[in-house]
Structures are given as C-alpha cells and as structure tokens.
Design a protein around this motif. Structure first.
Motif, PDB file in Angstrom:
ATOM      1  N   UNK A   1       0.807  -1.221   0.000  1.00  0.00           N
ATOM      2  CA  UNK A   1       0.000   0.000   0.000  1.00  0.00           C
ATOM      3  C   UNK A   1       0.840   1.271   0.000  1.00  0.00           C
ATOM      4  N   UNK A   2       2.062   1.189   0.547  1.00  0.00           N
ATOM      5  CA  UNK A   2       2.885   2.376   0.597  1.00  0.00           C
ATOM      6  C   UNK A   2       4.223   2.109   1.241  1.00  0.00           C
ATOM      7  N   UNK A   3       5.071   3.156   1.329  1.00  0.00           N
ATOM      8  CA  UNK A   3       6.413   2.996   1.848  1.00  0.00           C
ATOM      9  C   UNK A   3       6.866   4.267   2.581  1.00  0.00           C
ATOM     10  N   UNK A   4       7.768   4.061   3.533  1.00  0.00           N
ATOM     11  CA  UNK A   4       8.332   5.154   4.306  1.00  0.00           C
ATOM     12  C   UNK A   4       9.847   5.141   4.185  1.00  0.00           C
ATOM     13  N   UNK A   5      10.468   6.279   4.544  1.00  0.00           N
ATOM     14  CA  UNK A   5      11.917   6.381   4.472  1.00  0.00           C
ATOM     15  C   UNK A   5      12.592   6.498   5.813  1.00  0.00           C
ATOM     16  N   UNK A   6      11.795   6.652   6.897  1.00  0.00           N
ATOM     17  CA  UNK A   6      12.353   6.746   8.241  1.00  0.00           C
ATOM     18  C   UNK A   6      12.229   5.420   8.965  1.00  0.00           C
ATOM     19  N   UNK A   7      12.967   5.299  10.056  1.00  0.00           N
ATOM     20  CA  UNK A   7      12.849   4.112  10.911  1.00  0.00           C
ATOM     21  C   UNK A   7      11.794   4.357  11.979  1.00  0.00           C
ATOM     22  N   UNK A   8      11.003   3.329  12.274  1.00  0.00           N
ATOM     23  CA  UNK A   8       9.915   3.417  13.251  1.00  0.00           C
ATOM     24  C   UNK A   8      10.054   2.287  14.257  1.00  0.00           C
TER      25      UNK A   8
ATOM     26  N   UNK B   1      12.624  10.353  -2.939  1.00  0.00           N
ATOM     27  CA  UNK B   1      11.797  10.550  -4.133  1.00  0.00           C
ATOM     28  C   UNK B   1      10.374  10.033  -4.024  1.00  0.00           C
ATOM     29  N   UNK B   2      10.092   9.120  -3.064  1.00  0.00           N
ATOM     30  CA  UNK B   2       8.746   8.552  -2.983  1.00  0.00           C
ATOM     31  C   UNK B   2       8.552   7.946  -1.593  1.00  0.00           C
TER      32      UNK B   2
ATOM     33  N   UNK C   1       4.906  12.413  -0.046  1.00  0.00           N
ATOM     34  CA  UNK C   1       5.604  12.609  -1.317  1.00  0.00           C
ATOM     35  C   UNK C   1       5.553  11.328  -2.151  1.00  0.00           C
ATOM     36  N   UNK C   2       4.342  11.002  -2.594  1.00  0.00           N
ATOM     37  CA  UNK C   2       4.178   9.854  -3.480  1.00  0.00           C
ATOM     38  C   UNK C   2       4.332   8.504  -2.826  1.00  0.00           C
ATOM     39  N   UNK C   3       4.145   8.427  -1.508  1.00  0.00           N
ATOM     40  CA  UNK C   3       4.410   7.184  -0.800  1.00  0.00           C
ATOM     41  C   UNK C   3       3.222   6.269  -0.585  1.00  0.00           C
ATOM     42  N   UNK C   4       2.023   6.658  -1.051  1.00  0.00           N
ATOM     43  CA  UNK C   4       0.846   5.806  -0.907  1.00  0.00           C
ATOM     44  C   UNK C   4       0.316   5.434  -2.293  1.00  0.00           C
ATOM     45  N   UNK C   5       0.025   4.158  -2.468  1.00  0.00           N
ATOM     46  CA  UNK C   5      -0.298   3.654  -3.806  1.00  0.00           C
ATOM     47  C   UNK C   5      -1.778   3.395  -4.056  1.00  0.00           C
ATOM     48  N   UNK C   6      -2.605   3.383  -3.035  1.00  0.00           N
ATOM     49  CA  UNK C   6      -4.009   3.023  -3.186  1.00  0.00           C
ATOM     50  C   UNK C   6      -4.857   4.286  -3.337  1.00  0.00           C
ATOM     51  N   UNK C   7      -6.066   4.162  -3.892  1.00  0.00           N
ATOM     52  CA  UNK C   7      -6.933   5.339  -4.094  1.00  0.00           C
ATOM     53  C   UNK C   7      -7.363   5.947  -2.756  1.00  0.00           C
ATOM     54  N   UNK C   8      -7.518   7.289  -2.698  1.00  0.00           N
ATOM     55  CA  UNK C   8      -7.342   8.217  -3.815  1.00  0.00           C
ATOM     56  C   UNK C   8      -5.902   8.686  -4.030  1.00  0.00           C
ATOM     57  N   UNK C   9      -4.962   8.221  -3.189  1.00  0.00           N
ATOM     58  CA  UNK C   9      -3.573   8.670  -3.289  1.00  0.00           C
ATOM     59  C   UNK C   9      -2.956   8.255  -4.620  1.00  0.00           C
TER      60      UNK C   9
ATOM     61  N   UNK D   1       2.169  14.285  -4.269  1.00  0.00           N
ATOM     62  CA  UNK D   1       3.544  14.702  -4.065  1.00  0.00           C
ATOM     63  C   UNK D   1       3.600  16.119  -3.481  1.00  0.00           C
ATOM     64  N   UNK D   2       4.738  16.430  -2.889  1.00  0.00           N
ATOM     65  CA  UNK D   2       5.051  17.803  -2.512  1.00  0.00           C
ATOM     66  C   UNK D   2       4.176  18.411  -1.445  1.00  0.00           C
ATOM     67  N   UNK D   3       3.722  17.609  -0.473  1.00  0.00           N
ATOM     68  CA  UNK D   3       2.881  18.127   0.604  1.00  0.00           C
ATOM     69  C   UNK D   3       3.578  17.939   1.943  1.00  0.00           C
TER      70      UNK D   3
END
Length: 348
Positions: free
Chosen positions: A171-178, A204-205, A252-260, A265-267
C-alpha cells in the motif's frame, strides 16, 4: 465557499469540513498562495467508499479534534475536520462557526479573523463543556512542488511513532525508521542512512510522520517553511506551552491506493499539536504525556494559532522568529529580515 478578506489577505471557508482554503497574501508586490491542494480536489473523480470528508477536500488548513485516532467513533482527525459547521457570525474579515456535532461532549466554536495590513489568519477554537483529555492539532498543508527549507523553534527531541503510516508495503512505503528518536533533525535515522528533516524532499517517494517535541525554555513556538524557488515563506505561530509539539507529515508519493494512487507529491503537513504521540508511550493515542487539552463540564477550553505567508526573496532558511513590541521579527540565516505587524497578545 465563504470568503473572508481584509486589505492584502483573503481565504475561503468550506463549511462542509471547516477547511480554510485558498489562503492568499499580497505582500511586497507579490500574490502568495502556498497551501497545498490534493490532485483529486475540485475534480469529478469518484472517491472510494468510506473516504472521510477531510480526505475528499484535502489541502489548506483544518483543525483536528480528536487529532489522529478517534475517541468517539469519528473519522481520522475527528469531527472538527469531518462534520459541517453552522455559521454564527460572518463579517468581511471575521467569521464564527459552530460544529454541528459535539466533541467528547463539548460544543466547539471556530473563530477565524484577518486584519488590514497583517499577513496572518488568527484562529481560535473554543470548547464549551465536555469531559476528559483530548488530542488537538491545527493541520496546515504546505505545497512544496519544488522543495523547501524547514525551520522551527528549539526542540528537545524528534521522534517517529511506533509504526509507519503504511505497514503494508503493498500500500505504501516510508523512508524513516519506526520507532526512532534523535535530538538532531538533520541526522535522523532513515532506512538507508541518516536523513535531513530540515529539507523537503529528502526521498523521491515516501510517506512519513515525525514528531518534534518543544523545548521547555521558551513560550513562542514557531515553524517556518521557505520555498527558495518561489521565494516566499510559510509561517506558523503558537503558544509553545499550550501546543507543545509540531508533527511533520511528509507526503511525497508514498501511498499507492486510491485516492492517493502514487500521485500525491510535494505536501508537508505542519501540525501544531497538543497530544502525547510519543514513542516512549504505549500507543499513539495515549493522552498521559505532555499536551492534550483538558475538557471540563461547565467550563471553556481554547486553542489559539496563527498562520501567515510573506515574500522572502532570498529563499534562505529562517534562523529565528521573535516578538518585539507589537510585531513579529523573522530573521534569516544569511541576513534576511522582515518585521511584521502582529496581535502580540493573541497567543498569551
């Protein structure tokens, strides 16, 4: 959409969700409109079943109560961002509106004001009655299609929540560690090494949330986001003792399912909050920590906040923001300086 305006400043109010939309400032000969709007807003696109109202109109600036998770069955970010508001008073530069639903038993009134020659929207939310402790947040969404530089008042720590926004990689991806924690935002733990959270974008995403906990030595809390290409500046002011954290949502483009649908991007969400969403707590919705608004039957509680926008020709990073007399002084790291009229007791 109801328009509120004064000389050099205007915005629209969407009573369906309490959204502050179309925020525009005329400053130094430039018209500045720097709040985000999701790509599906204002189109005829059919939203997926169950899409909450705030997501259908995503962008601008809205007030969240309860913030994040719900304590009473409301959609994400609470009824204040998902239920209609009734107009109580409307003048050229001011409106009062009342939420049709209650929040934890409280009646909620919204007051939004602008003033001639001021670059700020002054926001006040009043809770009458109710009971318990509730997480609240003012959720501005800054548009950064060509990047930005993020500065803020001193923080004691930066943390990610226990889990990323999307735990399912399909469904999506992150760039930080949690979860992670750091006192240096420019060296925050990322999946592929350290990340500089003072810049956007840094991946980038991705879809990420990071919580900045205010330092205890000062009362003025501020966030400044410079857009070097556009040469303007977003400003957010609050009483740091009443709203002791800023939550940054990097979308920034990290969610793949609707409506994303991999197109948002760029929020940058700048969410000035009173909550306890700390990694050291048992869950994101635990309200035992710093912040959280206390509601008491037959009493009032309030949340105050101001957002602004100005021309910033140098595009440099902001180094400090301070109150001087009846003004706000914005100081850049390379000598940039602006003195702005402000209701200095508004945040007391």
């Amino acid at each position: 959409m109801i328009e509120i305006r004064a000389k050099g400043i205007r915005f629209g109010f969407d009573a369906r969700t309490g959204l502050l939309d179309g925020f525009t400032v005329e400053d130094e000969g430039h018209e500045i409109a720097l709040l985000h709007r999701a790509p599906w807003v204002g189109t005829e696109e059919i939203m997926p079943p169950g899409t909450p109202p705030h997501l259908m109109t995503l962008g601008g600036d809205f007030f969240c109560a309860p913030f994040a998770g719900s304590q009473e069955g409301s959609p994400l970010h609470g009824w204040t961002a998902n239920s209609p508001w009734d107009m109580v008073e409307h003048e050229a530069g001011r409106l009062r509106a009342r939420l049709q639903r209650t929040v934890c038993g409280a009646t909620v009134t919204k007051e939004l004001e602008v003033e001639d020659g001021h670059v700020w929207v002054y926001q006040r939310h009043v809770f009458a009655g109710g009971s318990g402790r509730i997480a609240v947040s003012n959720h501005a969404n800054v548009s950064l299609p060509r990047g930005g530089l993020i500065s803020c008042s001193p923080k004691s720590a930066w943390e990610t929540p226990p889990a990323p926004p999307e735990v399912d990689s399909a469904r999506g991806r992150s760039g930080l560690r949690y979860p992670s924690r750091s006192t240096a935002p420019d060296r925050f733990p990322g999946i592929d090494g350290s990340v500089d959270l003072s810049r956007f974008p840094w991946n980038p995403r991705h879809e990420d949330v990071v919580i900045a906990i205010e330092g205890r030595e000062h009362s003025l809390g501020w966030t400044a986001v410079a857009r070097p290409v556009e040469r303007d500046l977003f400003l957010s002011l609050r009483n740091a003792r009443r709203l002791p954290m800023t939550i940054f949502w990097h979308s920034n483009g990290g969610r793949d399912y609707p409506p994303w649908s991999s197109r948002h991007f760029g929020c940058l969400g700048v969410e000035e909050s009173a909550a306890a969403a700390l990694r050291s707590r048992s869950s994101e919705n635990d309200l035992s920590g710093p912040g959280a608004l206390t509601l008491v039957r037959d009493e009032e509680a309030e949340v105050r906040h101001a957002i602004g926008a100005i021309s910033w020709p140098s595009g440099e990073r902001v180094e400090d923001i301070r109150v001087v007399d009846r003004a706000i002084e914005v100081c850049g790291g390379r000598g940039g300086f602006r003195r702005l009229a402000f209701r200095t007791h508004f945040l007391d």
